[in-house]
Design a protein around this motif. Structure first.
Motif, PDB file in Angstrom:
ATOM      1  N   GLN A  50      -2.582  -0.870 -21.868  1.00 35.60           N
ATOM      2  CA  GLN A  50      -1.262  -1.466 -21.650  1.00 35.60           C
ATOM      3  C   GLN A  50      -0.255  -0.427 -21.190  1.00 35.60           C
ATOM      4  N   GLN A  51      -0.313   0.771 -21.797  1.00 31.35           N
ATOM      5  CA  GLN A  51       0.621   1.820 -21.407  1.00 31.35           C
ATOM      6  C   GLN A  51       0.374   2.270 -19.982  1.00 31.35           C
ATOM      7  N   SER A  52      -0.933   2.342 -19.598  1.00 31.33           N
ATOM      8  CA  SER A  52      -1.267   2.800 -18.242  1.00 31.33           C
ATOM      9  C   SER A  52      -0.811   1.796 -17.196  1.00 31.33           C
ATOM     10  N   GLN A  53      -0.706   0.524 -17.613  1.00 32.90           N
ATOM     11  CA  GLN A  53      -0.316  -0.507 -16.670  1.00 32.90           C
ATOM     12  C   GLN A  53       1.169  -0.876 -16.799  1.00 32.90           C
ATOM     13  N   ALA A  54       1.886  -0.169 -17.664  1.00 34.38           N
ATOM     14  CA  ALA A  54       3.301  -0.478 -17.870  1.00 34.38           C
ATOM     15  C   ALA A  54       4.086  -0.212 -16.598  1.00 34.38           C
ATOM     16  N   SER A  55       5.081  -1.048 -16.355  1.00 28.08           N
ATOM     17  CA  SER A  55       5.901  -0.872 -15.164  1.00 28.08           C
ATOM     18  C   SER A  55       6.829   0.320 -15.334  1.00 28.08           C
ATOM     19  N   SER A  56       7.297   0.824 -14.211  1.00 29.27           N
ATOM     20  CA  SER A  56       8.183   1.990 -14.237  1.00 29.27           C
ATOM     21  C   SER A  56       9.610   1.627 -14.615  1.00 29.27           C
ATOM     22  N   GLY A  57       9.973   0.350 -14.414  1.00 23.79           N
ATOM     23  CA  GLY A  57      11.356  -0.055 -14.658  1.00 23.79           C
ATOM     24  C   GLY A  57      12.283   0.318 -13.516  1.00 23.79           C
ATOM     25  N   TYR A  58      11.712   0.534 -12.337  1.00 28.67           N
ATOM     26  CA  TYR A  58      12.492   0.984 -11.190  1.00 28.67           C
ATOM     27  C   TYR A  58      12.612  -0.092 -10.106  1.00 28.67           C
ATOM     28  N   VAL A  59      13.667   0.048  -9.323  1.00 31.31           N
ATOM     29  CA  VAL A  59      13.833  -0.675  -8.063  1.00 31.31           C
ATOM     30  C   VAL A  59      13.887   0.376  -6.956  1.00 31.31           C
ATOM     31  N   PHE A  60      13.047   0.203  -5.944  1.00 28.77           N
ATOM     32  CA  PHE A  60      12.963   1.170  -4.835  1.00 28.77           C
ATOM     33  C   PHE A  60      13.552   0.562  -3.564  1.00 28.77           C
ATOM     34  N   VAL A  61      14.363   1.336  -2.851  1.00 25.34           N
ATOM     35  CA  VAL A  61      14.963   0.878  -1.590  1.00 25.34           C
ATOM     36  C   VAL A  61      14.750   1.951  -0.523  1.00 25.34           C
ATOM     37  N   SER A  62      14.142   1.558   0.605  1.00 23.86           N
ATOM     38  CA  SER A  62      13.965   2.503   1.715  1.00 23.86           C
ATOM     39  C   SER A  62      15.205   2.507   2.586  1.00 23.86           C
ATOM     40  N   ASP A 117       9.163   6.736  12.576  1.00 19.54           N
ATOM     41  CA  ASP A 117       9.406   7.812  13.534  1.00 19.54           C
ATOM     42  C   ASP A 117       8.541   9.034  13.295  1.00 19.54           C
ATOM     43  N   ALA A 118       7.829   9.063  12.162  1.00 23.08           N
ATOM     44  CA  ALA A 118       6.930  10.181  11.878  1.00 23.08           C
ATOM     45  C   ALA A 118       5.470   9.797  12.058  1.00 23.08           C
ATOM     46  N   ASP A 119       5.214   8.526  12.341  1.00 20.70           N
ATOM     47  CA  ASP A 119       3.855   8.017  12.562  1.00 20.70           C
ATOM     48  C   ASP A 119       2.955   8.205  11.337  1.00 20.70           C
ATOM     49  N   VAL A 120       3.535   8.061  10.143  1.00 17.90           N
ATOM     50  CA  VAL A 120       2.759   8.260   8.918  1.00 17.90           C
ATOM     51  C   VAL A 120       3.095   7.193   7.881  1.00 17.90           C
ATOM     52  N   ILE A 121       2.207   7.077   6.890  1.00 23.05           N
ATOM     53  CA  ILE A 121       2.487   6.345   5.664  1.00 23.05           C
ATOM     54  C   ILE A 121       2.623   7.387   4.562  1.00 23.05           C
ATOM     55  N   ASP A 122       3.825   7.525   4.002  1.00 21.01           N
ATOM     56  CA  ASP A 122       4.008   8.444   2.882  1.00 21.01           C
ATOM     57  C   ASP A 122       3.513   7.779   1.599  1.00 21.01           C
ATOM     58  N   VAL A 123       2.926   8.569   0.725  1.00 23.46           N
ATOM     59  CA  VAL A 123       2.445   8.082  -0.562  1.00 23.46           C
ATOM     60  C   VAL A 123       3.247   8.779  -1.662  1.00 23.46           C
ATOM     61  N   ILE A 124       4.047   7.998  -2.378  1.00 23.50           N
ATOM     62  CA  ILE A 124       4.912   8.534  -3.424  1.00 23.50           C
ATOM     63  C   ILE A 124       4.258   8.352  -4.787  1.00 23.50           C
ATOM     64  N   ASP A 125       4.230   9.417  -5.574  1.00 21.89           N
ATOM     65  CA  ASP A 125       3.774   9.350  -6.955  1.00 21.89           C
ATOM     66  C   ASP A 125       4.933   8.830  -7.804  1.00 21.89           C
ATOM     67  N   VAL A 126       4.760   7.660  -8.399  1.00 21.14           N
ATOM     68  CA  VAL A 126       5.863   7.015  -9.125  1.00 21.14           C
ATOM     69  C   VAL A 126       6.241   7.799 -10.377  1.00 21.14           C
ATOM     70  N   ALA A 127       5.287   8.439 -11.020  1.00 22.12           N
ATOM     71  CA  ALA A 127       5.582   9.194 -12.237  1.00 22.12           C
ATOM     72  C   ALA A 127       6.495  10.386 -11.960  1.00 22.12           C
ATOM     73  N   VAL A 136      11.470  -2.889  -3.232  1.00 26.31           N
ATOM     74  CA  VAL A 136      10.317  -3.154  -4.098  1.00 26.31           C
ATOM     75  C   VAL A 136      10.788  -3.053  -5.542  1.00 26.31           C
ATOM     76  N   VAL A 137      10.423  -4.032  -6.366  1.00 27.49           N
ATOM     77  CA  VAL A 137      10.843  -4.067  -7.767  1.00 27.49           C
ATOM     78  C   VAL A 137       9.626  -3.865  -8.655  1.00 27.49           C
ATOM     79  N   ASP A 138       9.750  -2.948  -9.611  1.00 29.97           N
ATOM     80  CA  ASP A 138       8.654  -2.659 -10.548  1.00 29.97           C
ATOM     81  C   ASP A 138       9.220  -2.642 -11.973  1.00 29.97           C
ATOM     82  N   ASP A 139       9.695  -3.812 -12.404  1.00 31.40           N
ATOM     83  CA  ASP A 139      10.297  -3.873 -13.749  1.00 31.40           C
ATOM     84  C   ASP A 139       9.358  -4.540 -14.743  1.00 31.40           C
TER      85      ASP A 139
END
Length: 327
Positions: free
Chosen positions: A21-33, A78-88, A324-327
């Motif tokens: 359950q802890q590993s699957q817990a949401s971050s409680g964040y809202v992300f805006v690009s 404009d960078a021709d990439v997909i960035d991968v962000i570590d949420v932790a 993106v919402v992760d609450d």
């Protein structure tokens, strides 16, 4: 002795469940690009206080969380990439080279593959996340944008803004199996919870095409009418649907409103005034809040879905695009 063993086993099982359950817990964040700031702004979902601004590659737009919420994928056109962000850690872990001008993308349900639209090249790039390399490039219509993988992992839908089509790709063969004509300049798509309908937003046409996923024939077309707003200003783009499939929320771009739609009757129940050029949209977990990015007023509107009113608006960088919402 058996009682002691059973007790220890029960304790171990409870501990394991707590870890899961802890590993699957949401971050409680809202992300805006934010396209012009080259960053993803992070807010705390309840208070909407700003937590961080994550520097990304150039022009971040579409975003998607991994199934476990550990990673946030961000298309940087404009960078021709997909960035991968570590949420932790709230930092970019990796930049995936994905081809020219990735606009939108989706992950396969098993997260083995990433499918991205390359707008300038008229391609869909298939990237193996397991192997860390491109495995295919599929030609589609000009200026592909929306990408959506079905939950059964059999089809990939792709919108072409110039061809006014939705292209259907077979996952196994990686070939086009259908081209569906829709409205003028199709942008985004959603599937109803039962997977029987595909909704397509037609930005310039000002409509939503509703298609059968079995026959690919049209079921309905949604139109929007706002008093005092010119028809050409009504430009639907972002869409989200409730889990039970009864309501859809649609951003109307230059009309500066969100439409609330009854999904069964395809009728508009309400229009909610937000900021300028309403674009990205997302619901929180309990569907009590709706978040809308406003690209020309540089803010994020927070809507109380019960009251149908904006309850807060927060600065979200220059030209906020997706949320993106992760609450």
């Amino acid at each position: 002795m058996n009682i002691l063993v059973n007790t220890l086993n029960s304790i171990a099982l409870v501990s394991l469940l707590l870890v899961v359950q802890q590993s699957q817990a949401s971050s409680g964040y809202v992300f805006v690009s934010s396209e012009k700031d080259d960053q993803v702004t992070v807010f705390e979902a309840t208070s909407m206080d700003k937590v961080a601004a994550i520097k990304t590659s150039q022009r971040p737009r579409a975003m998607k969380l991994s199934n476990d919420g550990a990673l946030l994928y961000v298309a940087c056109g404009d960078a021709d990439v997909i960035d991968v962000i570590d949420v932790a850690s709230l930092a970019v872990r990796q930049s995936i080279e994905i081809g020219e001008d990735p606009d939108r993308f989706d992950l396969s349900p098993d997260e083995k593959f990433l499918y991205a639209s390359n707008e300038d090249d008229g391609l869909v790039t298939v990237y193996s996340l397991e192997e860390g390399r491109k495995v295919a490039e599929i030609e589609v219509g000009e200026e592909p944008e929306g990408v959506l993988v079905t939950s059964d992992n059999r089809r990939v839908y792709v919108t072409s803004e110039v061809a006014n089509m939705v292209h259907v790709i077979d996952v196994q063969s990686r070939e086009l199996v259908e081209n569906i004509v829709v409205g003028n300049r199709p942008r985004r798509m959603l599937l109803t919870p039962d997977q029987k309908q595909l909704w397509v937003s037609n930005e310039v046409g000002g409509t939503i095409s509703v298609l059968s996923t079995e026959s690919y024939q049209p079921i309905a077309e949604l139109n929007f009418f706002l008093r005092g707003v010119r028809a050409e200003a009504i430009s639907p783009v972002g869409m989200v649907m409730t889990k039970d499939g009864t309501r859809a929320y649609i951003t109307l771009g230059g009309a500066n409103h969100v439409a609330v739609v009854d999904s069964a009757s395809y009728t508009v129940l309400d229009y909610i005034l937000v900021g300028k050029r309403a674009w990205g949209i997302a619901l929180n977990q309990d569907e009590s809040r709706l978040y809308v990015t406003n690209g020309k007023s540089d803010d994020l509107a927070v809507i109380d879905t019960v009251r149908g009113k904006v309850i807060r608006s927060v600065p979200a960088g220059r030209v906020p695009h997706d949320v993106v919402v992760d609450d």
